[in-house]
Every structure is written in C-alpha cells, then in structure tokens.
Design a protein around this motif. Structure first.
Motif, short mmCIF file in Angstrom:
data_model
loop_
_atom_site.label_atom_id
_atom_site.label_comp_id
_atom_site.label_asym_id
_atom_site.label_seq_id
_atom_site.Cartn_x
_atom_site.Cartn_y
_atom_site.Cartn_z
N VAL A 9 41.75 64.24 65.31
CA VAL A 9 42.12 63.64 66.60
C VAL A 9 42.24 62.13 66.47
CG1 VAL A 9 41.37 63.26 68.98
CG2 VAL A 9 41.10 65.51 67.94
N GLY A 10 41.34 61.52 65.73
CA GLY A 10 41.39 60.07 65.60
C GLY A 10 40.39 59.55 64.59
N LEU A 11 40.51 58.26 64.31
CA LEU A 11 39.65 57.56 63.38
C LEU A 11 39.32 56.22 64.01
CD1 LEU A 11 38.52 58.02 60.52
CD2 LEU A 11 40.57 56.93 59.62
N SER A 12 38.04 55.94 64.19
CA SER A 12 37.65 54.73 64.91
C SER A 12 36.43 54.10 64.26
CB SER A 12 37.34 55.08 66.38
OG SER A 12 36.84 53.97 67.08
N TYR A 13 36.19 52.83 64.57
CA TYR A 13 34.96 52.19 64.11
C TYR A 13 33.77 52.96 64.64
CZ TYR A 13 37.48 48.16 62.33
OH TYR A 13 38.33 47.35 61.62
N ALA A 22 34.08 56.53 62.56
CA ALA A 22 33.88 57.84 63.17
C ALA A 22 35.19 58.61 63.02
CB ALA A 22 33.51 57.72 64.64
N LEU A 23 35.16 59.67 62.23
CA LEU A 23 36.29 60.58 62.11
C LEU A 23 36.11 61.64 63.17
CD1 LEU A 23 38.74 61.84 60.59
CD2 LEU A 23 37.05 63.04 59.17
N GLY A 30 40.64 74.32 72.03
CA GLY A 30 39.61 73.99 73.01
C GLY A 30 39.50 72.50 73.25
N ARG A 31 38.47 72.10 74.00
CA ARG A 31 38.30 70.70 74.37
C ARG A 31 37.12 70.04 73.67
NH1 ARG A 31 42.30 68.18 75.87
NH2 ARG A 31 40.99 66.65 76.93
N ARG A 32 36.54 70.71 72.69
CA ARG A 32 35.39 70.12 72.00
C ARG A 32 35.85 69.23 70.84
NH1 ARG A 32 31.64 75.32 71.07
NH2 ARG A 32 33.70 76.19 70.60
N ARG A 33 35.12 68.13 70.67
CA ARG A 33 35.42 67.19 69.61
C ARG A 33 34.18 66.99 68.74
NH1 ARG A 33 39.43 68.74 71.18
NH2 ARG A 33 41.14 67.63 72.18
N LEU A 34 34.42 66.81 67.44
CA LEU A 34 33.32 66.70 66.48
C LEU A 34 33.42 65.35 65.77
CD1 LEU A 34 31.00 68.52 65.35
CD2 LEU A 34 32.58 69.14 63.50
N PRO A 35 32.61 64.35 66.19
CA PRO A 35 32.64 63.04 65.51
C PRO A 35 31.77 63.08 64.25
CG PRO A 35 31.80 62.90 67.79
CD PRO A 35 31.74 64.33 67.36
N ILE A 36 32.34 62.60 63.14
CA ILE A 36 31.62 62.58 61.87
C ILE A 36 31.67 61.16 61.32
CG2 ILE A 36 31.55 63.49 59.51
CD1 ILE A 36 32.94 66.00 60.54
N ILE A 37 30.52 60.59 61.01
CA ILE A 37 30.46 59.23 60.47
C ILE A 37 30.80 59.27 58.98
CG2 ILE A 37 29.02 57.19 60.11
CD1 ILE A 37 29.65 57.86 63.04
N ILE A 38 31.78 58.44 58.58
CA ILE A 38 32.19 58.39 57.18
C ILE A 38 32.29 56.94 56.73
CG2 ILE A 38 33.47 60.57 57.37
CD1 ILE A 38 36.06 58.94 57.42
N VAL A 141 41.03 58.26 76.20
CA VAL A 141 39.83 57.68 76.82
C VAL A 141 38.63 57.90 75.92
CG1 VAL A 141 38.26 57.83 78.79
CG2 VAL A 141 40.73 57.95 79.16
N PHE A 142 38.54 59.07 75.32
CA PHE A 142 37.42 59.39 74.43
C PHE A 142 37.37 58.41 73.25
CE2 PHE A 142 36.14 61.93 70.60
CZ PHE A 142 34.78 61.96 70.89
N LEU A 143 38.52 58.18 72.62
CA LEU A 143 38.57 57.28 71.48
C LEU A 143 38.32 55.83 71.91
CD1 LEU A 143 41.64 58.80 69.62
CD2 LEU A 143 39.25 58.92 68.92
N GLU A 144 38.80 55.48 73.09
CA GLU A 144 38.59 54.13 73.62
C GLU A 144 37.11 53.87 73.83
OE1 GLU A 144 40.02 53.09 77.63
OE2 GLU A 144 41.33 51.68 76.60
#
Length: 203
Positions: A9-13, A22-23, A30-38, A141-144
């Motif tokens: 979905v995205g890549l952010s600080y 945060a990947l 679905g609407r679930r998101r899984l942030p993974i720190i890399i 909005v989530f990534l922001e």
C-alpha cells in the motif's frame, strides 16, 4: 491454514524508529493494513523496483534475481508466516522447474525479491488479527498519519524540504536532477523526484 493475499500500500518514514521506514501491506480483499518496520536499504530496494528506476550498478536484490534467473530459479510466493515479540518471520517459496523449496528470510528482503519476481505475498489470519490495523477511511489519510508522526525526525524534515524544492523546479530541471541522482546512486532523492513528476502528470 488459509493464506491471505497482501499488496504493498505504501512506504513511509517510521513513526517509531528514526532512520527506519514503515512498509504498509494491505489485505487485498479487506480493509486491514499491516505496517512492518524495515531498514533504509531495504526500503530503497523496494521503492526502486516499484518506481521502475534503474540503478547505475545492480543492488544486492537485483544481483540475487539475475543469479536465480541464470539457473532457471523462480520465486513462486512469499509468506509472512509468524510474528514473535514484534518481529515478523517470512519464507520464500521457489522452484527450479523440478521441485519447490522454501527458505527463511527477513520479511523486508523477501518482499524486495517478491516485487522483482512479481511474486504474490501472503500472510495468515492470526497475524492480521494481532498486528493489523483496520482502515475506516482511505489509505491516503492512513499514510499521511504515519508520516505526520515523524515530523520531528531530521530525516523526515529533510525529505519534506527537498520535496518543496522539487515543486519549484521545471519539468526539464526535474528530469536532469533525476538522472544525476540515479547516476550518484542517491535513490531516496530519486524516489522523491519521481513522486513529484508523477504528481504533475496526474494533476
């Protein structure tokens, strides 16, 4: 166990660790998101492939892909199969045309290879249930919100300042700066320039 397919979905600080990223992986249906720190290197490797940029010299993951293809090895899929003490565990399933084998890998490396081989990424319900975030609105909005938490991070501030300077450039200057950044292997800068070029094309 039933596998759940994920997309990037995205890549952010990172909102928790300075210098990390945060990947964000999203549940396809679905609407679930899984942030993974890399780490920064792995984030660059993923961003470069997503943005279809060509580094001046092959990165480690590009070298692995070339090596694998030379010996007719293909990656079939990547599975994030466990979560222990906040650490995600992944495995890569690949085959050489005769048999399928799986190897353990860091999640960031596994996904960097998955995007290069255009291989699907999966996880299991118990991982999404314990570490997933349900998005009620939209991903922008989530990534922001993720990025806003890094407002005091020197790297994040530098990134925003650079983005502002790119906005004032002409299209020709952007292309010239992009070429120079790629030649000097400044891939994070190149990714931000590509973001500005893409923003202009879509506006």
């Amino acid at each position: 166990m039933k596998k759940i397919k994920l997309d990037i979905v995205g890549l952010s600080y990172s909102q928790t660790q300075s210098g990390a990223y945060a990947l964000v992986l999203g549940e396809v249906s679905g609407r679930r998101r899984l942030p993974i720190i890399i780490g920064g290197f792995e984030a660059q490797a993923i961003a470069i492939e997503i943005e279809k940029m060509t580094p001046s010299r092959p990165l480690t993951h590009d070298l692995f892909k070339t090596f694998a293809e030379t010996y007719h090895i293909r990656i079939d899929e990547v599975i994030i199969y466990n979560l222990v003490d906040g650490i995600f565990y992944a495995k890569i399933l690949f085959n050489d045309g005769h048999k399928q084998t799986e190897i353990d890998a860091r999640t960031s490396d596994a996904i960097a290879l998955a995007v290069r081989f255009k291989a699907p990424v999966y996880t299991y319900e118990f991982i999404l249930a314990s570490a997933g975030i349900v998005i009620e609105g939209n991903d922008f909005v989530f990534l922001e919100n993720i990025e806003s938490t890094g407002a005091n991070d020197p790297e994040a501030m530098s990134s925003k300042e650079s983005a502002s300077s790119f906005a004032s450039m002409t299209d020709e200057q952007l292309q010239e700066t992009l070429s120079k950044a790629l030649a000097e292997e400044m891939y994070e800068k190149a990714a931000r320039i590509r973001d500005e070029i893409t923003r202009r094309k879509s506006s």
